[in-house]
Design a protein around this motif. Sequence first.
Motif, PDB file in Angstrom:
ATOM      1  N   HIS A  87       0.865  -1.179   0.000  1.00 28.75           N
ATOM      2  CA  HIS A  87       0.000   0.000   0.000  1.00 28.75           C
ATOM      3  C   HIS A  87       0.900   1.227   0.000  1.00 28.75           C
ATOM      4  O   HIS A  87       2.125   1.121   0.114  1.00 28.75           O
ATOM      5  N   GLY A  88       0.282   2.396  -0.157  1.00 28.22           N
ATOM      6  CA  GLY A  88       1.062   3.627  -0.180  1.00 28.22           C
ATOM      7  C   GLY A  88       1.370   4.052  -1.607  1.00 28.22           C
ATOM      8  O   GLY A  88       0.731   3.609  -2.556  1.00 28.22           O
ATOM      9  N   ARG A  89       2.386   4.916  -1.735  1.00 26.23           N
ATOM     10  CA  ARG A  89       2.684   5.517  -3.038  1.00 26.23           C
ATOM     11  C   ARG A  89       3.712   4.674  -3.798  1.00 26.23           C
ATOM     12  O   ARG A  89       4.780   4.359  -3.272  1.00 26.23           O
ATOM     13  N   LEU A  90       3.358   4.296  -5.018  1.00 28.00           N
ATOM     14  CA  LEU A  90       4.225   3.456  -5.844  1.00 28.00           C
ATOM     15  C   LEU A  90       4.377   4.093  -7.215  1.00 28.00           C
ATOM     16  O   LEU A  90       3.462   4.763  -7.696  1.00 28.00           O
ATOM     17  N   GLU A  91       5.527   3.828  -7.847  1.00 37.43           N
ATOM     18  CA  GLU A  91       5.781   4.406  -9.162  1.00 37.43           C
ATOM     19  C   GLU A  91       5.820   3.305 -10.225  1.00 37.43           C
ATOM     20  O   GLU A  91       6.011   2.137  -9.890  1.00 37.43           O
ATOM     21  N   PRO A  92       5.626   3.685 -11.509  1.00 37.45           N
ATOM     22  CA  PRO A  92       5.669   2.681 -12.572  1.00 37.45           C
ATOM     23  C   PRO A  92       6.926   1.812 -12.457  1.00 37.45           C
ATOM     24  O   PRO A  92       8.025   2.322 -12.240  1.00 37.45           O
ATOM     25  N   GLY A  93       6.731   0.514 -12.598  1.00 35.13           N
ATOM     26  CA  GLY A  93       7.839  -0.433 -12.456  1.00 35.13           C
ATOM     27  C   GLY A  93       7.930  -1.026 -11.066  1.00 35.13           C
ATOM     28  O   GLY A  93       8.532  -2.086 -10.885  1.00 35.13           O
ATOM     29  N   ASP A  94       7.317  -0.362 -10.069  1.00 30.50           N
ATOM     30  CA  ASP A  94       7.358  -0.904  -8.700  1.00 30.50           C
ATOM     31  C   ASP A  94       6.483  -2.149  -8.594  1.00 30.50           C
ATOM     32  O   ASP A  94       5.445  -2.257  -9.255  1.00 30.50           O
ATOM     33  N   ARG A  95       6.898  -3.058  -7.731  1.00 29.28           N
ATOM     34  CA  ARG A  95       6.076  -4.241  -7.455  1.00 29.28           C
ATOM     35  C   ARG A  95       4.913  -3.860  -6.537  1.00 29.28           C
ATOM     36  O   ARG A  95       5.123  -3.135  -5.556  1.00 29.28           O
ATOM     37  N   ILE A  96       3.703  -4.343  -6.845  1.00 29.06           N
ATOM     38  CA  ILE A  96       2.539  -4.093  -5.983  1.00 29.06           C
ATOM     39  C   ILE A  96       2.183  -5.336  -5.187  1.00 29.06           C
ATOM     40  O   ILE A  96       1.888  -5.269  -4.004  1.00 29.06           O
ATOM     41  N   VAL A  97       2.158  -6.479  -5.882  1.00 27.55           N
ATOM     42  CA  VAL A  97       1.596  -7.674  -5.256  1.00 27.55           C
ATOM     43  C   VAL A  97       2.412  -8.906  -5.633  1.00 27.55           C
ATOM     44  O   VAL A  97       2.940  -8.987  -6.739  1.00 27.55           O
ATOM     45  N   LEU A  98       2.518  -9.817  -4.689  1.00 25.47           N
ATOM     46  CA  LEU A  98       3.125 -11.128  -4.939  1.00 25.47           C
ATOM     47  C   LEU A  98       2.174 -12.201  -4.422  1.00 25.47           C
ATOM     48  O   LEU A  98       1.763 -12.147  -3.261  1.00 25.47           O
ATOM     49  N   VAL A  99       1.810 -13.104  -5.311  1.00 21.86           N
ATOM     50  CA  VAL A  99       1.029 -14.271  -4.898  1.00 21.86           C
ATOM     51  C   VAL A  99       1.848 -15.487  -5.282  1.00 21.86           C
ATOM     52  O   VAL A  99       2.328 -15.577  -6.416  1.00 21.86           O
ATOM     53  N   ALA A 100       2.035 -16.421  -4.367  1.00 20.35           N
ATOM     54  CA  ALA A 100       2.790 -17.633  -4.671  1.00 20.35           C
ATOM     55  C   ALA A 100       2.097 -18.835  -4.050  1.00 20.35           C
ATOM     56  O   ALA A 100       1.644 -18.769  -2.898  1.00 20.35           O
ATOM     57  N   CYS A 101       1.985 -19.904  -4.824  1.00 20.86           N
ATOM     58  CA  CYS A 101       1.354 -21.136  -4.340  1.00 20.86           C
ATOM     59  C   CYS A 101       2.258 -22.310  -4.666  1.00 20.86           C
ATOM     60  O   CYS A 101       2.705 -22.445  -5.807  1.00 20.86           O
ATOM     61  N   ALA A 102       2.503 -23.148  -3.682  1.00 23.20           N
ATOM     62  CA  ALA A 102       3.359 -24.312  -3.857  1.00 23.20           C
ATOM     63  C   ALA A 102       2.544 -25.579  -3.660  1.00 23.20           C
ATOM     64  O   ALA A 102       1.697 -25.651  -2.761  1.00 23.20           O
ATOM     65  N   SER A 103       2.807 -26.553  -4.509  1.00 25.85           N
ATOM     66  CA  SER A 103       2.053 -27.797  -4.453  1.00 25.85           C
ATOM     67  C   SER A 103       2.935 -28.932  -4.941  1.00 25.85           C
ATOM     68  O   SER A 103       4.034 -28.712  -5.467  1.00 25.85           O
ATOM     69  N   ALA A 104       2.443 -30.164  -4.818  1.00 25.68           N
ATOM     70  CA  ALA A 104       3.204 -31.291  -5.340  1.00 25.68           C
ATOM     71  C   ALA A 104       3.281 -31.194  -6.858  1.00 25.68           C
ATOM     72  O   ALA A 104       4.289 -31.546  -7.470  1.00 25.68           O
ATOM     73  N   HIS A 105       2.206 -30.726  -7.477  1.00 22.43           N
ATOM     74  CA  HIS A 105       2.132 -30.650  -8.944  1.00 22.43           C
ATOM     75  C   HIS A 105       1.772 -29.245  -9.399  1.00 22.43           C
ATOM     76  O   HIS A 105       1.155 -28.484  -8.666  1.00 22.43           O
ATOM     77  N   ARG A 106       2.123 -28.946 -10.660  1.00 25.04           N
ATOM     78  CA  ARG A 106       1.975 -27.574 -11.127  1.00 25.04           C
ATOM     79  C   ARG A 106       0.520 -27.118 -11.293  1.00 25.04           C
ATOM     80  O   ARG A 106       0.228 -25.947 -11.118  1.00 25.04           O
ATOM     81  N   ASP A 107      -0.379 -28.051 -11.679  1.00 20.86           N
ATOM     82  CA  ASP A 107      -1.749 -27.619 -11.979  1.00 20.86           C
ATOM     83  C   ASP A 107      -2.382 -26.878 -10.815  1.00 20.86           C
ATOM     84  O   ASP A 107      -2.987 -25.819 -10.987  1.00 20.86           O
ATOM     85  N   ALA A 108      -2.265 -27.432  -9.635  1.00 19.32           N
ATOM     86  CA  ALA A 108      -2.872 -26.810  -8.456  1.00 19.32           C
ATOM     87  C   ALA A 108      -2.220 -25.459  -8.165  1.00 19.32           C
ATOM     88  O   ALA A 108      -2.901 -24.482  -7.823  1.00 19.32           O
ATOM     89  N   ALA A 109      -0.903 -25.407  -8.340  1.00 16.62           N
ATOM     90  CA  ALA A 109      -0.178 -24.159  -8.045  1.00 16.62           C
ATOM     91  C   ALA A 109      -0.609 -23.045  -8.999  1.00 16.62           C
ATOM     92  O   ALA A 109      -0.912 -21.918  -8.578  1.00 16.62           O
ATOM     93  N   PHE A 110      -0.683 -23.364 -10.291  1.00 15.91           N
ATOM     94  CA  PHE A 110      -1.123 -22.369 -11.286  1.00 15.91           C
ATOM     95  C   PHE A 110      -2.547 -21.896 -10.994  1.00 15.91           C
ATOM     96  O   PHE A 110      -2.841 -20.702 -10.974  1.00 15.91           O
ATOM     97  N   ALA A 111      -3.435 -22.867 -10.812  1.00 17.50           N
ATOM     98  CA  ALA A 111      -4.856 -22.532 -10.653  1.00 17.50           C
ATOM     99  C   ALA A 111      -5.085 -21.690  -9.403  1.00 17.50           C
ATOM    100  O   ALA A 111      -5.818 -20.693  -9.431  1.00 17.50           O
ATOM    101  N   ALA A 112      -4.444 -22.069  -8.319  1.00 21.84           N
ATOM    102  CA  ALA A 112      -4.655 -21.344  -7.057  1.00 21.84           C
ATOM    103  C   ALA A 112      -4.119 -19.914  -7.164  1.00 21.84           C
ATOM    104  O   ALA A 112      -4.715 -18.967  -6.644  1.00 21.84           O
ATOM    105  N   CYS A 113      -3.011 -19.754  -7.857  1.00 19.25           N
ATOM    106  CA  CYS A 113      -2.444 -18.412  -8.065  1.00 19.25           C
ATOM    107  C   CYS A 113      -3.438 -17.520  -8.821  1.00 19.25           C
ATOM    108  O   CYS A 113      -3.676 -16.368  -8.448  1.00 19.25           O
TER     109      CYS A 113
END
Lengths: 152, 83
Positions: A87-113
Amino acid sequence: MTVRVQAEDFDVGAELAALTRGNPRIGGLACFVGLVRDLHPGAADAAAVQALTLEHYPGMTERQIGAIAAEAKARWPLESVLVIHRHGRLEPGDRIVLVACASAHRDAAFAACQFLMDWLKTRAPFWKREETVEGGRWVEARAEDEAAARKW
Amino acid sequence: MKLLYFAWLRTKVGLSEETVEPPPGVTDVAGLIDWLKGRGPGYADALANLAVVKVAVNQEYVPFEHPVRPGDEVALFPPVTGG
């Protein structure tokens, strides 16, 4: 499951390393990083976005993201989930959000993200205000985002 | 009852939060909004189009028919644009 709402930037590599460390059951780690962009590329200079200020609802934001992260864990076989939203003041190129999901297999990780991002766009209590040479304006909610969230 | 306003609703109302005691006839969100609209032009302007007003009571999204009680935290805000 980790949820953080913070003004500070985050280190994607360090966060992902921490998320998977010591868990050999993880075979797939999917992540999404949202960046501030100039929403009107090619427009006259006056319309160019110089900065974005993100307002949020302290308390409700963390609680709602925690609830949706728990729902993601219930829907998919995830080993771990991480959501960091700035939150707060951000400029173009700055990161806003990170979502990461880890699973045994990729399908669940992609879908949950994708599920978490679609939800964050439409339900997490954040509001973006753009700064341009001509002044500030609140970013309006997009119908496409609403449609994306409804498909889950 | 604690009221919170965010984004352009906050700008239009001119406050980020306030504590109010609505009259006893105000029992749900819709009634609360009707009462607020009578409190001044800023409120009336902010709440003119309820299609773009979202409500949370005690930090949970609720519909306009949801009851409100003394001690509740009621937040009014536009559709969100996070992510």
